[in-house]
Design an enzyme around this catalytic site. Structure first.
Site: not given
Ligand code: GLN
Length: 463
Positions: A57, A132, A156
């Site tokens: 990532k 994400s 994410s």
């Molecule tokens: N969707 C969540 C956010 O927007 C979690 C994102 C993540 O785990 N990096 O913060």
């Protein structure tokens, strides 16, 4: 021919060990596949050697390889050192295939917040792969990588794994180093494995976990065991009623999870309803104070001086303002403003202080459940993969994607997603949450369930 859609990392290692394929052939099999998902922001050449290839990532710093965090503000940033997790991967011979697409600074649930365009779901190209970490998820599901690293702040790793139909672990907070990883919300961020099956997930976790002198929040972890279990005898499963079968969870998701729970019973587990009332009610609200507060502090380092983009101005202040205006997209800006507000004098106690107290309530609620249960089970995502564009104009609807993943993240607990079936032809994810440091137990039960469920991780359109 190497079937990159089906080959597991363990299988790849076997082929290499038996010299049935060369390291170069294996790498080329993945690198040569067309990326129809916008899964990669950068693809690498073969560094040589005969280790297993891996996708990373783009939130994780890689020496000499661009690391953008999905943001324009880091467009030309090339780290001069490796994150500890990368050093660990290299020490095991793993070879980096490329850097995967992500919502900007890992803020989002669909990868639509990436400054480099959304990634799409290998099961249906018109739908999101989740976020994400949608790039890592699409790469693994679409046969572009045998496995990948993701990062999880509020879901994410788990949520994209659910939407793309594979396995993802968000480890216990503190078991995987954050050194060299672009910070979003430091008290929540954890790097973790994205894989085609539970054994690969455990194997990758064994490679990246453990104490790191460069990250004082890390601890030593119990030796990781590759799971072989086939039954669930004696396992006590708790099913929180607020997280199962309630409004907002698609009926097809509920049905697939119920079938998995029946299977678990037939494998010897006991299944009992329980409750996490405050965690589910307040989890998302609490997260959207704590995470933006930490993000507003972490993102203050992008000032046009230290990293990446600079837009000149007549003086220092104007330069910073122009740089941040041009470099950050809407979502990081929204969170910087919310976080700065929540931390401002006069409001600090009311918002940030209250959120910290609620976080303690959430942690205690989970601790109490784990006196009676070995694992807590729910869907990972309330819905299957949704169409690209469906939620992008409604931040709160987007935030609610993580209503089931956030509570355990706030409590610092490990959570694992395994695919448990299909709804409307799209994967449904099952979330298994354990007590702190219970990764081995999660791997065992997830492996047994995975065998019983027999989900085919290759997207139907690619079979
Ligand atoms: N969707 C969540 C956010 O927007 C979690 C994102 C993540 O785990 N990096 O913060």
């Amino acid at each position: 021919m190497i079937d990159t859609l089906r080959l597991t990392a363990e299988g790849a290692k076997e082929l290499l060990d038996k010299k049935e394929v060369s390291g170069a052939e294996l790498f080329a099999a993945y690198a040569g596949r067309e990326d129809e998902y916008n899964a990669f922001l950068h693809r690498c050449g073969d560094p040589g050697g005969d280790g297993i290839p891996i996708a990373i990532k783009d939130i994780i710093g890689t020496k000499g390889i661009p690391t953008t965090a999905g943001s324009k503000i880091l467009e030309n940033y090339v780290p001069v050192y490796d994150a500890t997790v990368i050093a660990n991967c290299k020490a095991h011979g793993l070879r980096i295939l490329g850097k995967t697409n992500t919502d900007e600074f890992a803020m989002g649930s669909s990868t639509e917040n990436s400054a480099y365009g959304p990634a799409c779901n290998p099961w249906d190209l018109s739908r999101v792969p989740g976020g994400s970490g949608g790039g890592s998820a699409a790469a693994v599901s679409g046969g572009l990588a045998p496995w990948a690293l993701g990062s999880d702040t509020g879901g994410s790793i788990k949520q994209p794994a659910a939407l793309c139909g594979h396995v993802g672990l968000r480890p216990t907070y503190g078991t995987v180093s954050r050194y060299g990883v672009v910070s979003f919300a430091s008290s929540l961020d954890q790097v973790g494995p994205v894989a085609k099956n539970v054994r690969d997930c455990a194997y990758l976790y064994s490679i990246i976990s453990g104490r790191d002198a460069n990250d004082s929040t890390t601890v030593d972890v119990p030796a990781v065991e590759l799971p072989t279990a086939e039954d669930l005898k004696g396992l006590r499963i708790g099913v929180p009623k607020e997280m199962n079968g309630v409004a907002g969870i698609e009926p097809g998701v509920t049905a697939a999870v119920s079938r998995a729970l029946e299977l678990a019973e037939s494998l010897g587990a006991s299944v009992e309803e329980c409750s996490l009332p405050r965690s589910v009610d307040y989890g998302v609200a609490c997260y959207y104070l704590v995470a933006p507060a930490e993000a507003s502090a972490n993102l203050s380092r992008y000032d046009g001086v230290r990293y990446g983009l600079r837009v000149d101005g007549d003086d220092f202040r104007e330069m910073i303002m122009r740089t941040r205006d041009a470099g950050f997209g809407d979502e990081p800006k929204r969170r910087i403003m919310i976080g700065t507000y929540a931390l401002s004098s006069g409001y600090y106690d009311a918002y940030y202080g209250t959120a910290q107290k609620v976080r303690t309530v959430i942690r205690r609620e989970h601790e109490e459940l784990f006196q009676r249960f070995d694992v807590i089970v729910s869907p990972t995502s309330p819905t299957v993969a949704f169409p690209i564009g469906a939620k992008i104009d409604d931040p709160v609807a987007m935030y609610m994607n993580d209503v089931l993943t956030i509570p355990s993240c706030m409590a610092g607990l490990p959570g694992l997603n395994i695919p448990c079936g299909l709804s409307e032809g799209l994967p449904v994810g099952l979330q298994l949450i354990g007590p702190q440091f219970a990764e081995n137990a999660l791997f065992r039960m997830a492996h047994a369930l995975e065998q019983a469920i027999g989900f085919d991780v290759v997207p139907e359109r690619l079979r």
